[in-house]
Enzyme design. Structure first.
Site, PDB file in Angstrom:
ATOM      1  N   HIS A  99      79.962  63.691  60.582  1.00  0.00           N
ATOM      2  CA  HIS A  99      79.392  64.985  60.970  1.00  0.00           C
ATOM      3  C   HIS A  99      80.468  65.918  61.487  1.00  0.00           C
ATOM      4  CE1 HIS A  99      76.289  67.634  62.954  1.00  0.00           C
ATOM      5  NE2 HIS A  99      75.720  67.367  61.808  1.00  0.00           N
TER       6      HIS A  99
ATOM      7  N   HIS B  47      76.442  73.737  57.812  1.00  0.00           N
ATOM      8  CA  HIS B  47      75.345  74.348  58.558  1.00  0.00           C
ATOM      9  C   HIS B  47      75.240  75.829  58.224  1.00  0.00           C
ATOM     10  CE1 HIS B  47      76.082  70.727  61.020  1.00  0.00           C
ATOM     11  NE2 HIS B  47      74.781  70.781  61.241  1.00  0.00           N
TER      12      HIS B  47
ATOM     13  N   HIS C  52      72.532  66.542  54.909  1.00  0.00           N
ATOM     14  CA  HIS C  52      72.030  65.588  55.890  1.00  0.00           C
ATOM     15  C   HIS C  52      71.159  64.509  55.239  1.00  0.00           C
ATOM     16  CE1 HIS C  52      73.286  68.733  58.798  1.00  0.00           C
ATOM     17  NE2 HIS C  52      73.462  67.701  59.600  1.00  0.00           N
TER      18      HIS C  52
ATOM     19  N   HIS D  19      65.257  72.196  65.008  1.00  0.00           N
ATOM     20  CA  HIS D  19      66.467  71.373  64.863  1.00  0.00           C
ATOM     21  C   HIS D  19      67.473  71.644  65.973  1.00  0.00           C
ATOM     22  CE1 HIS D  19      70.738  71.688  63.494  1.00  0.00           C
ATOM     23  NE2 HIS D  19      70.570  70.389  63.360  1.00  0.00           N
TER      24      HIS D  19
ATOM     25  N   HIS E 265      68.809  69.374  69.499  1.00  0.00           N
ATOM     26  CA  HIS E 265      70.227  69.095  69.752  1.00  0.00           C
ATOM     27  C   HIS E 265      70.602  69.472  71.176  1.00  0.00           C
ATOM     28  CE1 HIS E 265      72.647  67.716  66.299  1.00  0.00           C
ATOM     29  NE2 HIS E 265      71.692  68.226  65.542  1.00  0.00           N
TER      30      HIS E 265
ATOM     31  N   PHE F 244      78.304  69.873  67.402  1.00  0.00           N
ATOM     32  CA  PHE F 244      78.318  69.204  66.106  1.00  0.00           C
ATOM     33  C   PHE F 244      79.385  68.114  66.016  1.00  0.00           C
ATOM     34  CE2 PHE F 244      76.412  73.184  63.980  1.00  0.00           C
ATOM     35  CZ  PHE F 244      75.137  72.690  64.143  1.00  0.00           C
TER      36      PHE F 244
ATOM     37  N   HIS G 196      67.510  63.675  62.910  1.00  0.00           N
ATOM     38  CA  HIS G 196      67.717  64.250  61.580  1.00  0.00           C
ATOM     39  C   HIS G 196      66.861  63.583  60.510  1.00  0.00           C
ATOM     40  CE1 HIS G 196      70.479  67.608  61.286  1.00  0.00           C
ATOM     41  NE2 HIS G 196      70.955  67.190  62.451  1.00  0.00           N
TER      42      HIS G 196
END
Length: 606
Positions: free
Chosen positions: A177, A202, A211, A342, A346, A364, A377
């Site tokens: 990632h 992203h 993903h 989403h 996070h 990230f 995810h």
């Protein structure tokens, strides 16, 4: 909550035909495949000066015939985007560089910035679909059997036991990632090659397919480590009340006196105690009862999947092809779920502001070090399936080469390097995994369209609000911004609404890529003084949120957000208003954020 019940199909099929990738070109020649034709300039194609030596201005429909149907004509806006080469990730073991983007405090970073995968000296193989008959059924993390939980914990424990330099190790998997999101790879193999432009998965249409592939290999690697070909990941089912808390298996630091392999020290402790996630988290905890939080969460899921996900671009995000910079893309936009639930999860899980960069889930580069990342995810991936399965017109994947032929490279469960494509990620039947749905009330968010506003609670505002035409853009969002935006048409019939969605576009949003930013959008708030709207109310269009990422050399990134208005205008009794009053409320990180354009468009439904 009102009971707006939506259809939901149970099949998932791939309707796309294969496309050939475009040959490499140095020209920035693009066709977008996400939106409908421009009503004022549908047929004529205006080329850049550098292209006029190659092609004159031509009729678009004739050109499409010559292209062999590269994109469906019904989905085109301008020729420039999908004719450009797709993003192509290079050999990940030979071209990777240290992470440099989105990490403001590198000196105190709690995770390594050396995110490159180990090299085993292998060449990249083409991906082959799995041939086994067994379908791996992903299960709700809050409702797993003892056998499922034990297998999952054993698999993560085995992964953690591998040497860090093994491609299957917990650290190597976490670094994936970081490398793809924080500047590890460039577009050196995309188009004619753009070695100085980073790849960022992203804030664009790459978000979902990347993903999905990431989890696909992660799941199969875990199964290989415990010799279980049926192993399936859990998913954090935050779209139903019972699944909204962090599952118990992630909470204790030890199990039977041994370290819990599912525990991560860099989680916000107060949220672990509170447990019920806030799907519209803006950096501050809301002082509301759990029942209200649950209702708001369900409304958020409805908004992400239905109201704000009404077309391909609104749900997947804007197109992103070879030559596009993640900092200064042509006209990027972030998808409804990515910017909404989403991102909220996070930041809600990550230890922010307790850690220098919001580690782990709040940045990230470090998110993959928390096992919660993968179950979160998995549910985000499930959102793609649920969105498609709703069967609503317009809920279709991008259908042009720039998306279909974008590719990534992963280590598979056999430690081989394989190249995978977006087009091969669409059909879950081919990938041999799916999701268990065992709710006592299936998909409660489907009935969570915000309740219609009572007219008796509304008043006509006497405040003088400038129109878009009276406002000088860009506008800095260091304070609340209220502006009137002219609508393309009022009082549409049901037949007209079935042909096009009315969409609010907040465009050319420039923000500091090293900070967490969020602002909320309200439309036609006509409540009496002293009554305040919340994310549970019909006036709330949604939010724009970004986790730190991007090219730190430039610092400022550009993006856009899209919000569906068709239902909102009905629910606020304002479908007959010539202007929509749009209010942008800065929540965090917006002191130097600017907005370059605000408008409302009708987006045709395929």
């Amino acid at each position: 909550m009102s009971s707006s019940i939506l259809p939901l199909t149970t099949t998932f099929t791939n309707t796309h035909r294969p496309f050939k990738a475009r040959t490499n070109q140095t020209h920035g020649f693009r066709v977008t495949c996400n939106a409908a034709p421009d009503a004022h300039n549908d047929n004529k194609l205006i080329l850049p000066e550098s292209q006029k030596l190659i092609l004159p201005n031509v009729d678009r429909r004739n050109l499409l015939v010559g292209l062999g149907g590269l994109c469906t004509a019904a989905n085109l806006t301008s020729l420039p985007s999908a004719m450009a080469a797709p993003i192509t990730v290079p050999d990940i073991t030979s071209t990777c560089k240290d992470a440099s983007a989105g990490i403001r405090n590198k000196e105190d970073a709690v995770r390594t910035l050396k995110c490159c995968p180990p090299s085993l000296g292998k060449t990249i193989k083409p991906f082959v679909f799995p041939t086994e008959e067994t379908v791996r059924m992903r299960w709700p993390a809050h409702n797993g059997t003892k056998e499922q939980v034990d297998k999952y914990r054993a698999a993560i424990k085995a992964m953690r036991a591998l040497p860090d330099d093994h491609p299957h190790s917990f650290v190597s998997q976490a670094k994936i990632h970081c490398a793809y999101c924080n500047g590890g790879y460039s577009q050196v193999d995309s188009g004619a090659g753009f070695p100085n432009i980073d790849i960022q998965i992203h804030n664009s249409w790459l978000f979902y397919p990347f993903h999905r592939w990431y989890l696909y290999f992660y799941e199969r690697i875990l199964g290989k480590l415990i010799n279980d070909p049926t192993f399936a990941l859990p998913f954090w089912k935050w779209d139903e009340p019972d699944g909204m808390p962090i599952a118990e298996m992630f909470v204790p630091e030890t199990i039977d006196g041994q370290p819990n392999p599912l525990y991560d020290v860099y989680r916000k402790a107060t949220h672990i105690e509170k447990r019920i996630v806030d799907l519209d988290y803006d950096g501050k905890d809301k002082d509301i009862p759990d029942k209200t939080q649950i209702d708001c969460n369900l409304s958020t899921v409805y908004r992400d999947l239905v109201r704000n996900g009404g077309d391909t671009t609104s749900f997947f995000g804007g197109d992103y092809v070879a030559g596009d910079s993640p900092v200064a893309n042509n006209d990027p936009s972030v998808g409804s779920v990515e910017s909404g639930s989403h991102t909220a999860v996070h930041r809600w899980v990550g230890d922010t502001p307790g850690q220098p960069n919001g580690e782990d889930m709040g940045n990230f580069y470090s998110a993959g070090y928390d096992p919660v990342f993968y179950v979160h995810h998995a549910n985000v991936d499930r959102m793609w399936k649920l969105w498609k399965d709703l069967g609503i017109p317009g809920h279709v994947e991008p259908n042009c080469s720039g998306w279909l032929n974008a590719s990534y490279v992963f280590y598979d469960e056999n430690e081989d390097l394989v190249r995978v494509y977006n087009k091969d990620s669409v059909n879950l039947d081919n990938l041999k995994f799916n999701y268990i749905e065992n709710s006592t009330e299936a998909f409660p968010w489907r009935k969570s369209r915000p309740a219609r506003r009572s007219k008796s609670s509304q008043v006509e505002s006497t405040e003088l609000v400038k129109t878009v035409d009276e406002t000088k853009f860009p506008v800095r969002l260091n304070n609340i911004l209220k502006i009137r935006v002219k609508r393309p048409v009022v009082n549409r019939t049901e037949a007209e609404k079935a042909k096009a969605n009315e969409v609010l576009l907040i465009k050319k949003v420039k923000y500091d890529s090293g900070k967490y930013v969020k602002f909320d959008v309200f439309v036609n708030d006509k409540l009496k003084d002293g009554v305040f709207t919340t994310p549970c109310d019909p006036e709330y269009a949604g939010g724009f949120a970004q986790i730190p990422h991007g090219n730190m050399k430039s610092m400022f990134m550009s993006s856009s957000a899209r919000f569906g208005l068709t239902e909102l205008l009905e629910d606020t009794n304002t479908d007959g208003d010539e202007y929509a009053t749009v209010t942008l409320v800065p929540r965090t990180g917006c002191d130097d954020l600017t907005v370059g354009e605000i408008k409302i468009e009708l987006v045709p439904i395929p």
